[in-house]
Design an enzyme around this catalytic site. Sequence first.
Site, PDB file in Angstrom:
ATOM      1  N   CYS A   2       0.822  -1.222   0.000  1.00 52.05           N
ATOM      2  CA  CYS A   2       0.000   0.000   0.000  1.00 52.05           C
ATOM      3  C   CYS A   2       0.852   1.266   0.000  1.00 52.05           C
ATOM      4  O   CYS A   2       1.958   1.278   0.526  1.00 52.05           O
ATOM      5  CB  CYS A   2      -0.866   0.031   1.246  1.00 52.05           C
ATOM      6  SG  CYS A   2      -1.780  -1.467   1.551  1.00 52.05           S
ATOM      7  N   ARG A  27       4.596   0.297  -6.270  1.00 44.31           N
ATOM      8  CA  ARG A  27       4.638  -0.516  -5.047  1.00 44.31           C
ATOM      9  C   ARG A  27       3.708  -1.732  -5.140  1.00 44.31           C
ATOM     10  O   ARG A  27       3.829  -2.655  -4.338  1.00 44.31           O
ATOM     11  CB  ARG A  27       4.242   0.336  -3.839  1.00 44.31           C
ATOM     12  CG  ARG A  27       5.255   1.409  -3.494  1.00 44.31           C
ATOM     13  CD  ARG A  27       4.695   2.369  -2.473  1.00 44.31           C
ATOM     14  NE  ARG A  27       4.467   1.731  -1.199  1.00 44.31           N
ATOM     15  CZ  ARG A  27       5.312   1.741  -0.183  1.00 44.31           C
ATOM     16  NH1 ARG A  27       6.474   2.351  -0.318  1.00 44.31           N
ATOM     17  NH2 ARG A  27       5.033   1.148   0.955  1.00 44.31           N
ATOM     18  N   TRP A  82      -3.165  -2.559  -1.306  1.00 40.70           N
ATOM     19  CA  TRP A  82      -2.795  -3.923  -1.694  1.00 40.70           C
ATOM     20  C   TRP A  82      -3.532  -4.823  -0.702  1.00 40.70           C
ATOM     21  O   TRP A  82      -3.196  -4.834   0.487  1.00 40.70           O
ATOM     22  CB  TRP A  82      -1.281  -4.079  -1.588  1.00 40.70           C
ATOM     23  CG  TRP A  82      -0.727  -5.371  -2.111  1.00 40.70           C
ATOM     24  CD1 TRP A  82      -0.512  -5.692  -3.422  1.00 40.70           C
ATOM     25  CD2 TRP A  82      -0.285  -6.497  -1.349  1.00 40.70           C
ATOM     26  NE1 TRP A  82       0.034  -6.941  -3.511  1.00 40.70           N
ATOM     27  CE2 TRP A  82       0.186  -7.466  -2.258  1.00 40.70           C
ATOM     28  CE3 TRP A  82      -0.247  -6.802   0.011  1.00 40.70           C
ATOM     29  CZ2 TRP A  82       0.686  -8.699  -1.853  1.00 40.70           C
ATOM     30  CZ3 TRP A  82       0.258  -8.030   0.424  1.00 40.70           C
ATOM     31  CH2 TRP A  82       0.713  -8.960  -0.510  1.00 40.70           C
ATOM     32  N   ASN A 108      -1.470   1.885   6.187  1.00 42.34           N
ATOM     33  CA  ASN A 108      -0.611   0.785   5.741  1.00 42.34           C
ATOM     34  C   ASN A 108      -0.293  -0.053   6.970  1.00 42.34           C
ATOM     35  O   ASN A 108      -0.023   0.510   8.042  1.00 42.34           O
ATOM     36  CB  ASN A 108       0.709   1.304   5.165  1.00 42.34           C
ATOM     37  CG  ASN A 108       0.531   1.963   3.816  1.00 42.34           C
ATOM     38  OD1 ASN A 108      -0.561   1.976   3.273  1.00 42.34           O
ATOM     39  ND2 ASN A 108       1.613   2.508   3.285  1.00 42.34           N
ATOM     40  N   GLY A 109      -0.270  -1.364   6.805  1.00 42.16           N
ATOM     41  CA  GLY A 109       0.049  -2.228   7.943  1.00 42.16           C
ATOM     42  C   GLY A 109      -1.128  -3.122   8.273  1.00 42.16           C
ATOM     43  O   GLY A 109      -2.057  -3.263   7.470  1.00 42.16           O
ATOM     44  N   GLU A 492      18.281 -16.787  -8.276  1.00 45.47           N
ATOM     45  CA  GLU A 492      17.824 -15.431  -8.584  1.00 45.47           C
ATOM     46  C   GLU A 492      17.205 -15.363  -9.988  1.00 45.47           C
ATOM     47  O   GLU A 492      16.169 -14.731 -10.196  1.00 45.47           O
ATOM     48  CB  GLU A 492      19.002 -14.444  -8.447  1.00 45.47           C
ATOM     49  CG  GLU A 492      18.713 -13.015  -8.849  1.00 45.47           C
ATOM     50  CD  GLU A 492      17.511 -12.385  -8.156  1.00 45.47           C
ATOM     51  OE1 GLU A 492      17.008 -12.947  -7.177  1.00 45.47           O
ATOM     52  OE2 GLU A 492      17.065 -11.328  -8.624  1.00 45.47           O
ATOM     53  N   LYS A 496      13.337 -14.199 -10.802  1.00 45.61           N
ATOM     54  CA  LYS A 496      13.058 -13.071 -11.710  1.00 45.61           C
ATOM     55  C   LYS A 496      12.084 -13.500 -12.783  1.00 45.61           C
ATOM     56  O   LYS A 496      11.136 -12.795 -13.094  1.00 45.61           O
ATOM     57  CB  LYS A 496      14.386 -12.595 -12.322  1.00 45.61           C
ATOM     58  CG  LYS A 496      14.448 -11.172 -12.685  1.00 45.61           C
ATOM     59  CD  LYS A 496      14.907 -10.248 -11.576  1.00 45.61           C
ATOM     60  CE  LYS A 496      14.236 -10.461 -10.266  1.00 45.61           C
ATOM     61  NZ  LYS A 496      14.792  -9.769  -9.148  1.00 45.61           N
ATOM     62  N   GLU A 499       8.473 -14.081 -11.308  1.00 46.54           N
ATOM     63  CA  GLU A 499       7.708 -12.943 -10.813  1.00 46.54           C
ATOM     64  C   GLU A 499       7.185 -12.054 -11.925  1.00 46.54           C
ATOM     65  O   GLU A 499       6.127 -11.461 -11.765  1.00 46.54           O
ATOM     66  CB  GLU A 499       8.500 -12.142  -9.771  1.00 46.54           C
ATOM     67  CG  GLU A 499       9.685 -11.389 -10.284  1.00 46.54           C
ATOM     68  CD  GLU A 499      10.293 -10.491  -9.205  1.00 46.54           C
ATOM     69  OE1 GLU A 499      11.523 -10.410  -9.158  1.00 46.54           O
ATOM     70  OE2 GLU A 499       9.554  -9.880  -8.431  1.00 46.54           O
ATOM     71  N   HIS A 515      18.239 -36.438  -8.512  1.00 45.15           N
ATOM     72  CA  HIS A 515      17.680 -37.095  -7.324  1.00 45.15           C
ATOM     73  C   HIS A 515      16.167 -36.893  -7.237  1.00 45.15           C
ATOM     74  O   HIS A 515      15.621 -36.819  -6.138  1.00 45.15           O
ATOM     75  CB  HIS A 515      18.380 -36.588  -6.068  1.00 45.15           C
ATOM     76  CG  HIS A 515      19.839 -36.936  -6.044  1.00 45.15           C
ATOM     77  ND1 HIS A 515      20.293 -38.226  -5.857  1.00 45.15           N
ATOM     78  CD2 HIS A 515      20.937 -36.173  -6.244  1.00 45.15           C
ATOM     79  CE1 HIS A 515      21.622 -38.238  -5.922  1.00 45.15           C
ATOM     80  NE2 HIS A 515      22.037 -37.000  -6.165  1.00 45.15           N
ATOM     81  N   LYS A 614       6.300  -3.786  -4.039  1.00 45.61           N
ATOM     82  CA  LYS A 614       7.722  -3.433  -4.013  1.00 45.61           C
ATOM     83  C   LYS A 614       8.297  -3.527  -2.607  1.00 45.61           C
ATOM     84  O   LYS A 614       9.417  -3.964  -2.417  1.00 45.61           O
ATOM     85  CB  LYS A 614       7.896  -2.009  -4.581  1.00 45.61           C
ATOM     86  CG  LYS A 614       9.346  -1.551  -4.688  1.00 45.61           C
ATOM     87  CD  LYS A 614      10.109  -2.394  -5.708  1.00 45.61           C
ATOM     88  CE  LYS A 614      11.565  -2.009  -5.813  1.00 45.61           C
ATOM     89  NZ  LYS A 614      12.344  -3.073  -6.483  1.00 45.61           N
TER      90      LYS A 614
HETATM   91  C1  F6R Z   1      12.217  -9.605  -6.349  1.00 47.26           C
HETATM   92  C2  F6R Z   1      12.169  -8.666  -5.254  1.00 47.26           C
HETATM   93  C3  F6R Z   1      11.849  -9.178  -3.900  1.00 47.26           C
HETATM   94  C4  F6R Z   1      12.647  -8.388  -2.842  1.00 47.26           C
HETATM   95  C5  F6R Z   1      12.217  -8.795  -1.424  1.00 47.26           C
HETATM   96  C6  F6R Z   1      13.014  -8.049  -0.373  1.00 47.26           C
HETATM   97  O1  F6R Z   1      12.577  -8.971  -7.545  1.00 47.26           O
HETATM   98  O2  F6R Z   1      12.356  -7.486  -5.440  1.00 47.26           O
HETATM   99  O3  F6R Z   1      12.110 -10.538  -3.790  1.00 47.26           O
HETATM  100  O4  F6R Z   1      14.009  -8.635  -3.032  1.00 47.26           O
HETATM  101  O5  F6R Z   1      10.849  -8.512  -1.253  1.00 47.26           O
HETATM  102  O6  F6R Z   1      12.850  -6.684  -0.492  1.00 47.26           O
HETATM  103  P1  F6R Z   1      13.901  -5.677   0.128  1.00 47.26           P
HETATM  104  O7  F6R Z   1      15.184  -5.858  -0.607  1.00 47.26           O
HETATM  105  O8  F6R Z   1      13.309  -4.311  -0.086  1.00 47.26           O
HETATM  106  O9  F6R Z   1      14.018  -6.041   1.584  1.00 47.26           O
END
Ligand code: F6R
Length: 619
Positions: A2, A27, A82, A108-109, A492, A496, A499, A515, A614
Site C-alpha cells: 500500500c 509498489r 494492496w 498501511n500495515g 535469482e 526473476k 515474478e 535425485h 515493491k
Molecule cells: C524480487 C524482489 C523481492 C525483494 C524482497 C526483499 O525482484 O524485489 O524478492 O528482493 O521482497 O525486499 P527488500 O530488498 O526491499 O528487503
Amino acid sequence: MCGIVGYIGARNTLAVLIKGLESLEYRGYDSAGVSFIQNGNLNVIKKKGKVKELYKAIDEQGYDLSLKGKNSISAGIGHTRWATHGAPSDENSHPHLSMGGKICVVHNGIIENYVELRKFLKKKGYEFSSDTDTEVAAQLIEYYYKKFDCKDFEGAVQRALQDIVGSYALCILCVDYPDKIICAKKDNPIVIGLGQNENFIASDIPALIEYTRDVVFMEDNCILIMTKDSIEIKDVHGEVVDYEVSHVDWDTDAAQKGGYAHFMMKEMFEEPKAFEATVAPRIKDDVIWLEHFPCGRDYLSGIDKINIVACGTAYHAGCVGKYLIEKLCRIPVTCTVASEFIYSDPIIDERTLTIVISQSGETLDTRNAMREAQNRGSRTLAIVNVIGSTIAREADYVLYTAAGPEISVASTKAYTTQLACVYLLAIKFSYELGKIDDDRYKQLQSELLQMPEKLTKILSEQNKIQRFASSQFNAESIFFIGRGLDYYLSMEASLKLKEISYIHSEAYAGGELKHGTIALIEDGTLVVSPITQDELCGKMESNIKEVKTRGATVLAIIPERFADKGFSCDEKFVIPDCDELLTPILTALPAQLFAYYMAVNKGCDIDKPRNLAKSVTVE
Ligand code: F6R
C-alpha cells in the site's frame, strides 16, 4: 505494498494527491482513493482498480485535476491499497470514513486485534461498511473524539492508539480541523516532505521529490501533527520529540522512465552506473574503505561467525555473500530467509555479525530478523538502498548501495549493487584477516572496477537474449541449473522469471536434479544453465547431457574462455571473462534480460507484476 500520500498547502490538493499516487503505483496495489474536506464535509472518492479509474471518478464529479488548477481544499489524503483483509473492492478501498462522518483514515500495515475492536465498537452502535481492519481505526478514533466532546482530535488519536495492536502508518483527517493532518507510525514508513507554506506526507520518497528534497523520516510510536506551515512530532505520552531533516539528492529523472518502455529496462541499463557508484568511491589508493564500519583486524577478531538475513532477491545476494566470505575469509556464515530466521531459535551472540540486506530497508520480515539478532546480542551491519529507511537507522552500521530509486517491482540494479557490497566486504575482511596477500587484494579491487565496462558490453548484446526469448516464451516450465556460485545465481534467475512472466520455474543445484526433479524433464523443456566455474564445468556438461538425453533444450550462459569448450547446449550467451569468483555480477544481467523479454513477449505487466508489491511491510 500500500502507498500513502498527504498534502496541505496552496497547490491543487487533488492534483498533488493523484500525482503522488501515480508515483507510488510501482509498489503494487489493487485499488485507490482520496479524501478531503470541503464545505464542512469529509468527502471520499475511491475505486477498485488503477489510479486512472480513480482519476476518472474524480474528474466525473467535476473536480479540476490539473496541477496548475485552483485549490479550494487545503488538506487531503490518498492511498493505494494492496488487499490483505477483504478482497479488492470499492468498499474495501481506503480512505475509510467513520460512521458519523467525522474521521477519515488511510492505513498501511495490519491491525492485529481488529476483530475484538470491531466487536467492542459494534456494541457501542457502530456499523461497518467494509471487511477491512482499517475501518476499525476510523471508527475508534471517532468514538474517542465524541467522548472528548468533539474537541480534541489529537487526544482522540493518542487514545485510540493505546487500544490498537499491530503495525501502522496512519494518516488521518478530522472534519472539524480542515487545516490539519495527523499521522501515526509503527513498523510502517512515513516520510514527511517539508515545503514553503506547504507540507507533504508519503509512504515513499518518489511521491515527494517533485516538490521537495527536505524530508523527515518519522520514528516508530510517534504521532505527527501537520499544518501547512508547521510540523510537530510527539511520542505516545504527548511529549514533543526532536526530529532530523535529511536531504534527498535523487534527481527527479531517476523516478521517470526516461524513454525506456519499462522501469525494469531502464534500471537494467543503469546497472553499470549503479555498480560504479557503489564501488568506485570505496576504493582509494588500493585500499577498500567502508565508511564508518570499523572492519579492521581488531573488530574482526571479535567475530566468530557471520549471519546473513534477507528476503527474496536480497536473500539471493546474501547466498553469494555466504559463499564468498567462507571462501575468502574462512569464517563460518549462515544465510537464512528472514521470515524463517525469526522462528529458528538461532545460535548467535555478541561474537556474531549479522548482515542484513534490503533494498527498501523496510521489509518487515527482515526488520524483525534484525531485531531478533540484536536481542540476542549480535552486532549488525545493514546493506540498504533507501537512505534513512528503518533498517538503515536501526543497524549498528550501514553500507548504502548507490542504485538510486528502484521503481520496478522486480529488483535488478539493487541486486547487482547488493552483490557489489558483499564483494567489497568479503575482499576487505579477507585482506584484514591476512587470508589474501597484497597482490590478490589489488587484483580483486581492479576486477571490481572493471565490472561496469563488462556490464555495458552485455547490454550492447542484449538483442541475442531478446531473440532467444521470442522463440521460447510459450514455455510452460523452465529449469535453471548451476553449481556453486552458479547455483545461487540460478535461484535469482528463476525468481526473476517467475515474478514477471508467471512461467513456472525452478532452480536446481546441477548435481541434485537427478535425485528426483529430472522426472519433470521432457521433450522441449527449457533448461538454462550458467556455467562459469572452471572446476565445475565438466560436471555441468554431464548434467546438460542428462537433460538433453531426455529432450530438453538448453541455453548456457558462459564466459568467453569457455566459448570453445563445445558444451552440448543448443544456445550460448557469452559474457566477458572475469575472475571466476566475480561471475555472478555478470551472469545476473543476462538472466534479468531473459526474464524481461519472456515477460514482454507474453504481454505481462512488467513493472507491476500481479499480486506483488515493491516493499513488503506485512509478515
Ligand atoms: C524480487 C524482489 C523481492 C525483494 C524482497 C526483499 O525482484 O524485489 O524478492 O528482493 O521482497 O525486499 P527488500 O530488498 O526491499 O528487503
